[in-house]
Write an enzyme that holds these catalytic residues in place. Structure first.
Site, PDB file in Angstrom:
ATOM      1  N   GLU A  51       0.817  -1.217   0.000  1.00 15.81           N
ATOM      2  CA  GLU A  51       0.000   0.000   0.000  1.00 15.81           C
ATOM      3  C   GLU A  51       0.849   1.265   0.000  1.00 15.81           C
ATOM      4  OE1 GLU A  51      -0.524  -2.583   1.934  1.00 15.81           O
ATOM      5  OE2 GLU A  51      -2.600  -3.251   1.667  1.00 15.81           O
ATOM      6  N   PHE A 113     -11.065  -7.465  14.426  1.00 15.29           N
ATOM      7  CA  PHE A 113     -10.009  -7.920  13.522  1.00 15.29           C
ATOM      8  C   PHE A 113      -9.737  -6.848  12.458  1.00 15.29           C
ATOM      9  CE2 PHE A 113      -8.744 -10.239   9.596  1.00 15.29           C
ATOM     10  CZ  PHE A 113      -7.477 -10.585  10.028  1.00 15.29           C
ATOM     11  N   GLN A 114      -8.497  -6.493  12.302  1.00 20.61           N
ATOM     12  CA  GLN A 114      -8.047  -5.481  11.327  1.00 20.61           C
ATOM     13  C   GLN A 114      -8.707  -4.128  11.537  1.00 20.61           C
ATOM     14  OE1 GLN A 114      -8.097  -7.294   7.363  1.00 20.61           O
ATOM     15  NE2 GLN A 114      -5.985  -7.933   7.746  1.00 20.61           N
ATOM     16  N   LYS A 163     -17.465  -1.084   6.481  1.00 24.02           N
ATOM     17  CA  LYS A 163     -17.836  -2.137   5.530  1.00 24.02           C
ATOM     18  C   LYS A 163     -19.357  -2.204   5.318  1.00 24.02           C
ATOM     19  CE  LYS A 163     -17.008  -6.950   4.369  1.00 24.02           C
ATOM     20  NZ  LYS A 163     -16.305  -8.204   4.714  1.00 24.02           N
ATOM     21  N   MET A 478      24.148   9.088   2.439  1.00 16.23           N
ATOM     22  CA  MET A 478      24.001  10.404   3.064  1.00 16.23           C
ATOM     23  C   MET A 478      24.295  10.324   4.560  1.00 16.23           C
ATOM     24  SD  MET A 478      23.536  13.505   2.627  1.00 16.23           S
ATOM     25  CE  MET A 478      22.583  14.155   1.264  1.00 16.23           C
TER      26      MET A 478
HETATM   27  C1  LIG Z   1      12.289   5.801   5.600  1.00 15.13           C
HETATM   28  C2  LIG Z   1      13.563   6.460   5.956  1.00 15.13           C
HETATM   29  N1  LIG Z   1      14.419   5.889   6.840  1.00 15.13           N
HETATM   30  C3  LIG Z   1      15.597   6.486   7.142  1.00 15.13           C
HETATM   31  C4  LIG Z   1      15.942   7.677   6.576  1.00 15.13           C
HETATM   32  C5  LIG Z   1      17.267   8.336   6.920  1.00 15.13           C
HETATM   33  N2  LIG Z   1      18.139   8.402   5.724  1.00 15.13           N
HETATM   34  C6  LIG Z   1      18.250   9.520   4.963  1.00 15.13           C
HETATM   35  S1  LIG Z   1      19.211   9.315   3.624  1.00 15.13           S
HETATM   36  C7  LIG Z   1      19.557   7.718   4.058  1.00 15.13           C
HETATM   37  C8  LIG Z   1      20.458   6.882   3.212  1.00 15.13           C
HETATM   38  C9  LIG Z   1      19.874   6.529   1.899  1.00 15.13           C
HETATM   39  O1  LIG Z   1      20.677   5.546   1.321  1.00 15.13           O
HETATM   40  P1  LIG Z   1      20.644   5.293  -0.211  1.00 15.13           P
HETATM   41  O2  LIG Z   1      19.254   5.081  -0.673  1.00 15.13           O
HETATM   42  O3  LIG Z   1      21.608   4.237  -0.568  1.00 15.13           O
HETATM   43  O4  LIG Z   1      21.077   6.710  -0.820  1.00 15.13           O
HETATM   44  P2  LIG Z   1      22.527   7.389  -0.831  1.00 15.13           P
HETATM   45  O5  LIG Z   1      22.538   8.420   0.226  1.00 15.13           O
HETATM   46  O6  LIG Z   1      23.539   6.318  -0.610  1.00 15.13           O
HETATM   47  O7  LIG Z   1      22.613   7.992  -2.199  1.00 15.13           O
HETATM   48  C10 LIG Z   1      18.901   7.374   5.246  1.00 15.13           C
HETATM   49  C11 LIG Z   1      19.012   6.067   5.916  1.00 15.13           C
HETATM   50  C12 LIG Z   1      15.014   8.256   5.695  1.00 15.13           C
HETATM   51  N3  LIG Z   1      15.214   9.444   5.109  1.00 15.13           N
HETATM   52  N4  LIG Z   1      13.854   7.633   5.378  1.00 15.13           N
END
Ligand SMILES: Cc1ncc(C[n+]2csc(CCOP(=O)(O)OP(=O)(O)O)c2C)c(N)n1
Ligand SMILES: [Mg+2]
Lengths: 579, 184
Positions: A51, A113-114, A163, A478
């Site tokens: 979803e 449920f749900q 529902k 990042m």
């Molecule tokens: C759902 C979620 N969890 C954690 C984060 C924290 N976060 C920001 S950037 C990042 C790394 C992303 O890794 P990747 O997709 O490999 O991108 P890169 O920075 O390596 O280009 C994380 C864990 C986030 N923004 N969103």
């Protein structure tokens, strides 16, 4: 004229009456009655694999078309899986309608449920939401939901339907009129606010256009171009506004903010007037707020009055739809200029010099490995500005913002406000459904991709041939960059090992996509051309890039924009600039 | 720090109290009191909200509140142009020995006795915040066993009505909403 039918049929006819042509969703017990009339409906229903994917796909569709995106899910876990995309859409002002099934009205409140109180859960990040227990309320709720989602400052609206309300017999009448006594978005700006803004613009010797995503939402790019050329000031476009003003235009200074250009960040810092159009002084743009653009007066034009004065005092607030506001500003500014205006020449000379001294750039890796910025630059160059680019969240997102050349609105999609990893693949899917004749490239991280890549199955089965470039730096790049800069290189839990596992080519293949891989600079162009030539299947390219590349420039979180660094411990040479 | 009284007309629909309370909590606004009740129009309820504005401007609070679709109208009621009252129910220790003193206090504040037994009296009083707090101070020496207090309610002075002035029955054609493709 009314017709007898089930609440479920009434729901589907209401959606048809609201003009829905496509929706993304997954059935389940509580919403099941609605899936029966969906079977015969003119609405295309795309069966997703999660979803969250339905929600982001609806967002991608909405961002590309300007229409309201629609997603549908069952009660409980189906509904809670929509929470992230709804929060995402609220942050980025995306018009969405989410339909969820709810347990039968007699069971509400019993931990059935749900059962999940999705109306309560989503109150903080929906523009409005409904719980419907009586089938006769369905058409009105749907009509109101579309009106609220799409008008004013756009946003997500959720309609939760019990529902039994779907099962019971009802009279279907789609309302021709709505009455919402508490909802009156102001479209026309007041003439006084336009006059005051025009007067400030004529007095300003150092104006800057600070343009946000609102300009795209208002479809006001043409008007912006006219006004910007009339005034002649530098234009900066935020992460949400890329494409609203052509990158190639000589007045364009790029993106401001944490990873903005020196030119854009400094233009804001040194300005005496910010002509703020549909932007919200977000902390990623302002840096430390008390040190942001301290010499500037502020014109703040937005359709949402609550944005005005929220973070930064506005000398001239202009509340209204930006298309109307900018159109009204053009003659008003002309009239003021006829009386006289400040000389911009010294300001433009110094800003142009600064911009020329500090263009965006990157170092090519010494070890001959692939530079992520180069890959993204080449995708842009070989695919062109008519294509749609969709990013995940992380370094690759910032590089896609920096190194793709945007010329048109609604060609750049990303999760700006919430920063939702996993956005790219499903949003690209929705974008391709909304714009089937355009090439859609998802520029995704290896981390992000592993959150939502299952929607490639949906793409493969439903003839939605998107392209995905995985910028595989085998890490949560990042976060790793912050660890490099602020945690002495202690890389706690950011190593994904994704050059080893998973095998992205096999994974792509298993999902019915073409899988390609590339790790040498000399192969980049050929692979991109190959990917661009495949139009009958989704394509995934595993670009195995240099792990230690960093995003520059950077303003560290919570610090002043004046402390922008162009590389590690390297500030621009302010002394040689006369600002 | 300053305190303001907002009179907020809301649609009488389920969840509206949760929406308002949720907004205040997630935006870290301080509510001193909140009272909800019916109005002369069965479709509309009135919330009287007393807020303490410190780090946010009153204007910000009003604008955020106004974004809620069920909020129809917001007016600030200033002390000078409004009548404001709270309801107090307080149970005090009272015996035949101090009963005379208690009666004197109640008379001064126009408070009435609504329940009594051999050890205690329950007193009801209405008035603005200052009066209620003075009364409580005066009753303190008798021993306060329990108290219940309502939020403030307020109404504008004069013959005007908020609802008259704000309820537009303007309706929106559904054909104008929703699904038009964008034109740049
Ligand atoms: C759902 C979620 N969890 C954690 C984060 C924290 N976060 C920001 S950037 C990042 C790394 C992303 O890794 P990747 O997709 O490999 O991108 P890169 O920075 O390596 O280009 C994380 C864990 C986030 N923004 N969103
Ligand atoms: Mg990565």
């Amino acid at each position: 004229m009314s017709k007898k039918m089930s609440g479920a049929s009434s729901l589907v006819q209401s959606l048809e009456s609201a003009g829905v042509d496509v929706m993304f969703g997954i059935p389940g017990g509580a919403i099941l009655p609605a899936y029966d009339p969906i079977f015969d409906s003119s609405i295309r229903h795309i069966l997703v694999r999660h979803e969250q994917g339905a929600g982001h796909a609806a967002t991608g569709y909405a961002q590309v078309t300007g229409r309201v995106g629609v997603c549908i899910a069952t009660s409980g876990p189906g509904a809670t899986n929509l929470v992230t995309p709804l929060a995402d859409a609220a942050m980025d002002s995306v018009p969405l309608v989410a339909i969820t099934g709810q347990v039968p009205s007699a069971a509400i409140g019993t931990d059935a449920f749900q059962e999940a109180d999705i109306r309560g859960i989503t109150m903080p990040f929906t523009k409005h939401n409904y719980l419907i227990t009586d089938p006769k309320d369905i058409p009105r709720a749907i009509a109101e939901a579309f009106h609220i989602a799409g008008s004013g400052r756009p946003g997500p609206v959720l309609v939760d339907i019990a529902k039994d309300a779907l099962q019971k017999e009802t009279d279907f009448v789609y309302p021709s009129q709505l009455s919402l006594p508490g909802y009156h978005p102001q479209i026309e700006p007041t003439s006084q606010s336009i006059k005051d803004a025009a007067a400030l613009i004529a007095q300003s010797a150092k104006p800057v256009f600070y343009v946000g995503g609102g300009v795209i939402k208002a479809n006001a790019s043409k008007e912006l171009l006219q006004l910007a050329e009339l005034v002649g000031a530098p234009v900066v476009t935020t992460l949400m506004a890329l494409g609203s003003f052509p990158d190639s235009h000589p007045q364009h200074f790029g993106m401001p903010g944490m990873h903005g250009t020196v030119g854009a960040v400094t233009a804001l810092q040194k300005a005496d007037l910010l002509i703020t159009l549909g932007a919200r002084f977000d902390d990623r743009v302002t840096g430390k707020l008390s040190t942001f653009a301290v010499h500037a007066k502020v014109i703040h034009a937005d359709i949402d009055p609550a944005e005005i004065g929220k973070n930064r005092f506005a000398d001239v607030p202009v509340v209204g739809d930006l298309k109307h506001t900018i159109a009204a500003l053009i003659p008003a500014v002309k009239a003021e200029f006829a009386k006289g205006r400040a000389d911009l020449a010294p300001w433009l000379a110094s800003m142009n010099k600064l911009r020329a001294t500090y263009p965006l750039g990157y170092d090519t890796p010494q070890d001959g490995s692939l530079s992520p910025q180069y890959v993204i630059e080449r995708i842009s160059a070989l695919t062109g500005p008519e294509a749609i680019y969709v990013a995940g969240v992380g370094q690759h997102q910032m590089w896609a913002a920096q190194f793709v050349k945007y010329e048109n609105p609604r060609t750049w999609l990303n999760s700006g406000g919430l920063g939702t990893m996993g956005y790219a693949v499903p949003a690209a899917m929705g974008a391709k459904v909304g714009a089937p004749d355009k090439i859609v490239w998802a520029i995704d991280g290896d981390g992000c991709f592993q959150m939502t890549n299952q929607e490639l199955v949906t793409c493969a089965l439903n003839n939605i041939p998107i392209k995905v470039a995985i910028i595989n730096n085998e890490s949560l790049g990042m976060v790793r960059q912050w660890q490099t800069l602020f945690y002495e290189g202690r890389y706690s839990n950011t190593n994904l090992e994704s050059k080893r596992v998973p095998d992205f080519v096999k994974l792509a293949d298993a999902m019915g996509c073409v899988g390609l891989t590339c790790d040498r600079p000399e192969d980049v162009d050929a692979i991109i051309k190959q990917a661009n030539s495949i139009n009958d299947q989704p394509v995934v390219v595993d670009f195995r890039v240099f792990r230690d590349a960093m995003v520059w420039p950077m303003v560290a979180a919570g610090t002043s924009n004046d402390d922008i660094k162009i590389a590690r411990e390297m500030a621009p040479d302010w002394d040689s600039q006369e600002l | 720090m300053s305190t303001h009284t907002l009179s907020v007309l809301v649609e009488n629909s389920p969840g509206v109290l949760a929406r308002v309370a949720g907004l205040f909590s997630r935006r870290a606004y301080n509510i001193d009191s909140l009272a909800v009740g019916p109005t002369e129009n069965p479709d509309i309820s009135r919330m009287t909200i007393v807020i303490n504005v410190e780090s946010h401007s009153l204007e910000q609070v009003i604008r955020q509140l106004d974004k809620l679709v069920n909020v129809i109208h917001i007016a600030e009621l200033k002390l000078d142009d409004s009548v404001q009252a709270e309801l107090l129910l307080v149970k005090i220790s009272a015996t035949s020995k101090n009963r005379f003193d208690v009666d004197a206090v109640l008379e001064t504040y126009g408070a009435t006795i609504v329940d009594e037994d051999s050890e205690s009296l329950t007193v009801e009083a209405t008035g603005d915040a200052a009066k209620i707090s003075d009364l409580l101070n005066a009753l303190e020496r008798f021993g306060i066993r329990e108290l219940a207090q309502s939020g403030l309610v307020a109404i504008e002075r004069g013959s005007g009505s908020l609802a008259d002035r704000t309820l537009s029955t303007q309706s929106i054609p559904t054909a104008d909403s929703g699904q038009a493709d964008y034109q740049n």
